[in-house]
Design an enzyme around this catalytic site. Structure first.
Site, PDB file in Angstrom:
ATOM      1  N   TRP A 197      -0.624  15.816   5.985  1.00 15.39           N
ATOM      2  CA  TRP A 197      -1.489  15.382   4.885  1.00 15.39           C
ATOM      3  C   TRP A 197      -0.586  15.077   3.687  1.00 15.39           C
ATOM      4  O   TRP A 197       0.135  15.951   3.204  1.00 15.39           O
ATOM      5  CB  TRP A 197      -2.482  16.494   4.538  1.00 15.39           C
ATOM      6  CG  TRP A 197      -3.480  16.047   3.502  1.00 15.39           C
ATOM      7  CD1 TRP A 197      -3.391  16.209   2.164  1.00 15.39           C
ATOM      8  CD2 TRP A 197      -4.693  15.343   3.744  1.00 15.39           C
ATOM      9  NE1 TRP A 197      -4.474  15.651   1.542  1.00 15.39           N
ATOM     10  CE2 TRP A 197      -5.304  15.108   2.481  1.00 15.39           C
ATOM     11  CE3 TRP A 197      -5.343  14.878   4.909  1.00 15.39           C
ATOM     12  CZ2 TRP A 197      -6.519  14.437   2.355  1.00 15.39           C
ATOM     13  CZ3 TRP A 197      -6.558  14.213   4.767  1.00 15.39           C
ATOM     14  CH2 TRP A 197      -7.125  13.999   3.508  1.00 15.39           C
ATOM     15  N   ASP A 248      -1.600   4.823   7.580  1.00 10.40           N
ATOM     16  CA  ASP A 248      -2.036   5.973   8.370  1.00 10.40           C
ATOM     17  C   ASP A 248      -2.471   5.480   9.749  1.00 10.40           C
ATOM     18  O   ASP A 248      -1.674   5.451  10.692  1.00 10.40           O
ATOM     19  CB  ASP A 248      -3.165   6.683   7.605  1.00 10.40           C
ATOM     20  CG  ASP A 248      -3.576   7.991   8.242  1.00 10.40           C
ATOM     21  OD1 ASP A 248      -3.280   8.201   9.426  1.00 10.40           O
ATOM     22  OD2 ASP A 248      -4.201   8.825   7.570  1.00 10.40           O
ATOM     23  N   THR A 249      -3.730   5.039   9.871  1.00 11.15           N
ATOM     24  CA  THR A 249      -4.190   4.501  11.163  1.00 11.15           C
ATOM     25  C   THR A 249      -3.939   2.992  11.261  1.00 11.15           C
ATOM     26  O   THR A 249      -4.227   2.385  12.283  1.00 11.15           O
ATOM     27  CB  THR A 249      -5.695   4.745  11.345  1.00 11.15           C
ATOM     28  OG1 THR A 249      -6.406   3.998  10.350  1.00 11.15           O
ATOM     29  CG2 THR A 249      -6.043   6.219  11.224  1.00 11.15           C
ATOM     30  N   THR A 277      -5.600   0.750   9.874  1.00 17.94           N
ATOM     31  CA  THR A 277      -6.869   0.006   9.801  1.00 17.94           C
ATOM     32  C   THR A 277      -6.937  -0.850   8.531  1.00 17.94           C
ATOM     33  O   THR A 277      -7.324  -2.023   8.577  1.00 17.94           O
ATOM     34  CB  THR A 277      -8.049   1.005   9.822  1.00 17.94           C
ATOM     35  OG1 THR A 277      -7.902   1.845  10.966  1.00 17.94           O
ATOM     36  CG2 THR A 277      -9.382   0.294   9.878  1.00 17.94           C
ATOM     37  N   ASP A 319       0.858  -1.187   0.000  1.00 15.82           N
ATOM     38  CA  ASP A 319       0.000   0.000   0.000  1.00 15.82           C
ATOM     39  C   ASP A 319       0.896   1.239   0.000  1.00 15.82           C
ATOM     40  O   ASP A 319       2.090   1.147   0.303  1.00 15.82           O
ATOM     41  CB  ASP A 319      -0.947  -0.007   1.209  1.00 15.82           C
ATOM     42  CG  ASP A 319      -2.268   0.696   0.903  1.00 15.82           C
ATOM     43  OD1 ASP A 319      -2.368   1.387  -0.133  1.00 15.82           O
ATOM     44  OD2 ASP A 319      -3.203   0.563   1.703  1.00 15.82           O
TER      45      ASP A 319
HETATM   46  O1  LIG Z   1      -3.979   3.296   7.524  1.00 15.70           O
HETATM   47  P1  LIG Z   1      -5.374   3.694   7.153  1.00 15.70           P
HETATM   48  O2  LIG Z   1      -5.956   4.719   8.098  1.00 15.70           O
HETATM   49  O3  LIG Z   1      -6.254   2.504   6.986  1.00 15.70           O
HETATM   50  O4  LIG Z   1      -5.316   4.472   5.791  1.00 15.70           O
HETATM   51  C1  LIG Z   1      -4.560   4.044   4.685  1.00 15.70           C
HETATM   52  C2  LIG Z   1      -5.443   3.742   3.524  1.00 15.70           C
HETATM   53  O5  LIG Z   1      -6.154   4.922   3.141  1.00 15.70           O
HETATM   54  C3  LIG Z   1      -6.021   5.137   1.750  1.00 15.70           C
HETATM   55  O6  LIG Z   1      -7.001   4.449   1.056  1.00 15.70           O
HETATM   56  P2  LIG Z   1      -8.430   5.044   0.732  1.00 15.70           P
HETATM   57  O7  LIG Z   1      -9.439   4.347   1.612  1.00 15.70           O
HETATM   58  O8  LIG Z   1      -8.412   6.527   0.801  1.00 15.70           O
HETATM   59  O9  LIG Z   1      -8.682   4.523  -0.736  1.00 15.70           O
HETATM   60  P3  LIG Z   1      -7.801   4.751  -2.066  1.00 15.70           P
HETATM   61  O10 LIG Z   1      -6.509   3.994  -1.889  1.00 15.70           O
HETATM   62  O11 LIG Z   1      -8.643   4.145  -3.124  1.00 15.70           O
HETATM   63  O12 LIG Z   1      -7.591   6.219  -2.217  1.00 15.70           O
HETATM   64  C4  LIG Z   1      -4.686   4.508   1.437  1.00 15.70           C
HETATM   65  O13 LIG Z   1      -4.593   4.133   0.080  1.00 15.70           O
HETATM   66  C5  LIG Z   1      -4.604   3.327   2.350  1.00 15.70           C
HETATM   67  O14 LIG Z   1      -5.132   2.153   1.758  1.00 15.70           O
END
Ligand SMILES: O=P(O)(O)OC[C@H]1O[C@H](OP(=O)(O)OP(=O)(O)O)[C@H](O)[C@@H]1O
Length: 213
Positions: free
Chosen positions: A190, A121-122, A124, A117
């Site tokens: 950000w 971030d979090t 999750t 990925d």
């Molecule tokens: O660590 P987390 O808090 O779970 O966040 C990270 C996730 O957030 C974003 O995905 P998003 O849901 O925005 O979808 P995208 O990749 O299609 O933009 C990013 O691509 C990661 O997969």
């Protein structure tokens, strides 16, 4: 974050590309050269493809297949309950093609699988992805009991890990055994990715000014 404003970090395609190049060496050295890359769509697709170029080099010229899974935590998918679930619940929009995996490899079991990925971030999304993929391994063991002794090994690669308290955790076997591979640890700002930009020249100028080139 700064008070009242949001720190913006601009990232260029070049920066992502170079981090993938460096990470490929780390991945080989970790002993986790994957049989299959699982890219978490959308953000994981571009680093997965960049990484594949460099892993191929590290892997004696052998290409590594990419499977995409679609997981969304922050995207408005147009569902009625969007406001309730955004940032809280992972929504699965695409999953592994097990027919293709079985056709190509005979089984998912015994494979080294690298989950990719662009940002942790979090945590999750990554935790959810790993839990769901581990369930697939258990199902594969039920379907192919004669192969259940084959160890399937997961590892995780992210381009950017935000240094912040995480809402979810990854298991110790990932975190403590060299299977969580990060290209760059970053502050909790950000992150502005180039593919979200509608003015790529300005975006690249800003990334360059911040040294993310
Ligand atoms: O660590 P987390 O808090 O779970 O966040 C990270 C996730 O957030 C974003 O995905 P998003 O849901 O925005 O979808 P995208 O990749 O299609 O933009 C990013 O691509 C990661 O997969």
């Amino acid at each position: 974050m700064t008070e009242g404003t949001v720190d913006m970090t601009y990232i260029s395609y070049n920066h992502m590309h170079k981090l993938c190049q460096q990470a490929a060496v780390k991945i080989r050295e970790s002993g986790q050269m994957p049989d299959i890359i699982v890219a978490i769509s959308g953000g994981g697709l571009i680093p997965a493809r960049m990484l594949r170029t460099f892993l191929k080099k590290e892997n004696g010229g052998k290409n590594i297949p990419i499977q995409a899974i679609g997981l969304s935590l922050y995207e408005d998918l147009g569902t009625d309950d969007f406001k309730q679930v955004i940032g809280k619940q992972v929504v699965k929009t695409q999953w592994l093609d097990l027919d293709i995996i079985n056709e190509r490899f005979g089984t998912l079991l015994g494979k080294k699988i690298l989950i990719v990925d662009e940002v942790d971030d979090t945590r999750t999304t990554l935790a959810y992805a790993l839990e769901e993929l581990e369930k697939e391994v258990e199902l594969a063991k039920q379907r192919q009991p004669e192969k259940q002794h084959l160890d399937t090994e997961f590892s995780v690669f992210v381009l950017y890990n935000k240094l912040k308290p995480k809402k979810k955790q990854l298991p110790d076997y990932i975190m403590n055994e060299g299977r969580y591979i990060v290209a760059s640890d970053v502050n909790d700002s950000w992150l502005c990715f180039p593919y979200d930009s509608t003015d790529i020249d300005l975006h690249t100028q800003r990334a360059t000014a911040q040294g993310n080139i």
